[in-house]
Motif scaffolding. Structure first.
Motif, PDB file in Angstrom:
ATOM      1  N   ALA A  27       0.829  -1.206   0.000  1.00 23.99           N
ATOM      2  CA  ALA A  27       0.000   0.000   0.000  1.00 23.99           C
ATOM      3  C   ALA A  27       0.864   1.258   0.000  1.00 23.99           C
ATOM      4  O   ALA A  27       0.589   2.214  -0.740  1.00 23.99           O
ATOM      5  CB  ALA A  27      -0.947  -0.008   1.193  1.00 23.99           C
ATOM      6  N   ALA A  31       1.169   3.969  -3.137  1.00 26.55           N
ATOM      7  CA  ALA A  31       0.684   5.329  -2.896  1.00 26.55           C
ATOM      8  C   ALA A  31       1.621   6.398  -3.443  1.00 26.55           C
ATOM      9  O   ALA A  31       1.224   7.564  -3.572  1.00 26.55           O
ATOM     10  CB  ALA A  31       0.449   5.536  -1.405  1.00 26.55           C
ATOM     11  N   GLN A  70      -6.808  -8.801   2.817  1.00 27.01           N
ATOM     12  CA  GLN A  70      -7.071  -7.704   1.895  1.00 27.01           C
ATOM     13  C   GLN A  70      -6.747  -6.339   2.502  1.00 27.01           C
ATOM     14  O   GLN A  70      -6.542  -5.372   1.786  1.00 27.01           O
ATOM     15  CB  GLN A  70      -8.534  -7.733   1.456  1.00 27.01           C
ATOM     16  CG  GLN A  70      -8.883  -8.986   0.698  1.00 27.01           C
ATOM     17  CD  GLN A  70     -10.331  -8.998   0.252  1.00 27.01           C
ATOM     18  OE1 GLN A  70     -11.185  -8.298   0.795  1.00 27.01           O
ATOM     19  NE2 GLN A  70     -10.625  -9.808  -0.755  1.00 27.01           N
ATOM     20  N   GLY A  71      -6.731  -6.279   3.815  1.00 25.81           N
ATOM     21  CA  GLY A  71      -6.434  -5.029   4.496  1.00 25.81           C
ATOM     22  C   GLY A  71      -6.472  -5.242   5.987  1.00 25.81           C
ATOM     23  O   GLY A  71      -6.929  -6.286   6.467  1.00 25.81           O
ATOM     24  N   TYR A  84      -4.513   0.000   6.340  1.00 25.89           N
ATOM     25  CA  TYR A  84      -3.892  -0.218   5.036  1.00 25.89           C
ATOM     26  C   TYR A  84      -4.686  -1.264   4.272  1.00 25.89           C
ATOM     27  O   TYR A  84      -5.092  -2.274   4.845  1.00 25.89           O
ATOM     28  CB  TYR A  84      -2.437  -0.668   5.198  1.00 25.89           C
ATOM     29  CG  TYR A  84      -1.565   0.425   5.745  1.00 25.89           C
ATOM     30  CD1 TYR A  84      -0.912   1.300   4.881  1.00 25.89           C
ATOM     31  CD2 TYR A  84      -1.418   0.622   7.111  1.00 25.89           C
ATOM     32  CE1 TYR A  84      -0.124   2.333   5.365  1.00 25.89           C
ATOM     33  CE2 TYR A  84      -0.635   1.646   7.608  1.00 25.89           C
ATOM     34  CZ  TYR A  84       0.010   2.496   6.731  1.00 25.89           C
ATOM     35  OH  TYR A  84       0.785   3.525   7.215  1.00 25.89           O
ATOM     36  N   VAL A  85      -4.877  -1.005   2.977  1.00 25.46           N
ATOM     37  CA  VAL A  85      -5.625  -1.903   2.109  1.00 25.46           C
ATOM     38  C   VAL A  85      -4.727  -2.298   0.940  1.00 25.46           C
ATOM     39  O   VAL A  85      -4.044  -1.452   0.350  1.00 25.46           O
ATOM     40  CB  VAL A  85      -6.920  -1.230   1.599  1.00 25.46           C
ATOM     41  CG1 VAL A  85      -7.651  -2.118   0.606  1.00 25.46           C
ATOM     42  CG2 VAL A  85      -7.827  -0.873   2.776  1.00 25.46           C
ATOM     43  N   ASP A  86      -4.752  -3.576   0.607  1.00 24.60           N
ATOM     44  CA  ASP A  86      -4.015  -4.085  -0.543  1.00 24.60           C
ATOM     45  C   ASP A  86      -4.412  -3.270  -1.766  1.00 24.60           C
ATOM     46  O   ASP A  86      -5.603  -3.120  -2.052  1.00 24.60           O
ATOM     47  CB  ASP A  86      -4.368  -5.570  -0.737  1.00 24.60           C
ATOM     48  CG  ASP A  86      -3.596  -6.242  -1.844  1.00 24.60           C
ATOM     49  OD1 ASP A  86      -3.327  -5.597  -2.881  1.00 24.60           O
ATOM     50  OD2 ASP A  86      -3.280  -7.432  -1.686  1.00 24.60           O
ATOM     51  N   PRO A  87      -3.443  -2.706  -2.485  1.00 21.54           N
ATOM     52  CA  PRO A  87      -3.784  -1.876  -3.650  1.00 21.54           C
ATOM     53  C   PRO A  87      -4.670  -2.581  -4.682  1.00 21.54           C
ATOM     54  O   PRO A  87      -5.444  -1.924  -5.381  1.00 21.54           O
ATOM     55  CB  PRO A  87      -2.425  -1.536  -4.266  1.00 21.54           C
ATOM     56  CG  PRO A  87      -1.444  -1.719  -3.171  1.00 21.54           C
ATOM     57  CD  PRO A  87      -2.005  -2.779  -2.266  1.00 21.54           C
ATOM     58  N   GLN A  90      -8.252  -1.871  -3.389  1.00 19.86           N
ATOM     59  CA  GLN A  90      -8.659  -0.539  -2.957  1.00 19.86           C
ATOM     60  C   GLN A  90      -9.863  -0.087  -3.774  1.00 19.86           C
ATOM     61  O   GLN A  90      -9.966  -0.375  -4.962  1.00 19.86           O
ATOM     62  CB  GLN A  90      -7.492   0.440  -3.091  1.00 19.86           C
ATOM     63  CG  GLN A  90      -6.454   0.215  -2.016  1.00 19.86           C
ATOM     64  CD  GLN A  90      -5.250   1.130  -2.138  1.00 19.86           C
ATOM     65  OE1 GLN A  90      -5.151   1.951  -3.032  1.00 19.86           O
ATOM     66  NE2 GLN A  90      -4.319   0.963  -1.218  1.00 19.86           N
ATOM     67  N   GLY A  91     -10.796   0.577  -3.115  1.00 20.70           N
ATOM     68  CA  GLY A  91     -12.020   1.021  -3.766  1.00 20.70           C
ATOM     69  C   GLY A  91     -13.143  -0.002  -3.733  1.00 20.70           C
ATOM     70  O   GLY A  91     -14.231   0.251  -4.231  1.00 20.70           O
ATOM     71  N   GLY A  95     -11.577  -0.765   3.078  1.00 17.26           N
ATOM     72  CA  GLY A  95     -11.231   0.289   4.030  1.00 17.26           C
ATOM     73  C   GLY A  95     -12.435   0.773   4.807  1.00 17.26           C
ATOM     74  O   GLY A  95     -12.368   0.962   6.027  1.00 17.26           O
TER      75      GLY A  95
END
Length: 159
Positions: A27, A31, A70-71, A84-87, A90-91, A95
């Motif tokens: 993550a 970022a 996953q996070g 923190y969330v695995d990219p 994300q979305g 989170g």
């Protein structure tokens, strides 16, 4: 967004902390400029995460149907140390689900620190009801980068 069925949020176990270290590193790397350069090597980060004291702190993990982390959200007393969330997911609501769980385990409220440059995180937290309560020039953090403290407090009905 919906997480879908088969996703579980639960307290992580010591043996799962290496997976948390990888999500953390992935993550932060993904970022880019949202984070200042790390002052620690990936190896140091992995050792640090493995050293977290799960008898004192709560690390909530969000696990997919496949059992993959996953996070995670790391809570120490009434402070959110990190979320923190695995990219790759994300979305997807990971989170938001983790933050909702933090609100459940910290019903009186909690705070967190975020870098000013991490505008996506700041928008995310503000959208979930956290407000800025302090801003610094970064002299108090390892990276020496401007940051701010946000807080969430459960609103209670008056009367």
């Amino acid at each position: 967004m919906s997480l879908g069925t088969g996703v579980t949020i639960r307290a992580m176990r010591r043996a799962e902390l290496p997976a948390a270290a990888e999500v953390y590193l992935d993550a932060r790397h993904a970022a880019g400029a949202a984070f200042p350069p790390s002052v620690h090597s990936d190896r140091e980060v992995r050792a640090w995460v493995r050293s977290w004291d799960l008898s004192e702190d709560l690390v909530l993990g969000c696990f997919g149907r496949d059992g993959r982390l996953q996070g995670f959200a790391w809570v120490s007393a009434d402070h959110l140390e990190g979320l923190y969330v695995d990219p790759r997911v994300q979305g997807s609501g990971v989170g938001s689900a983790l933050l909702a769980k933090v609100k459940q385990v910290c019903p009186e409220g909690f705070d967190l620190w975020a870098f000013v440059t991490n505008t996506a995180a700041l928008r995310f937290y503000a959208a979930h009801g956290l407000v800025e309560v302090q801003r610094t020039d970064g002299a108090g953090n390892e990276e020496r980068a401007p940051d701010l403290r946000m807080a969430w407090r459960l609103e209670r009905p008056s009367g």
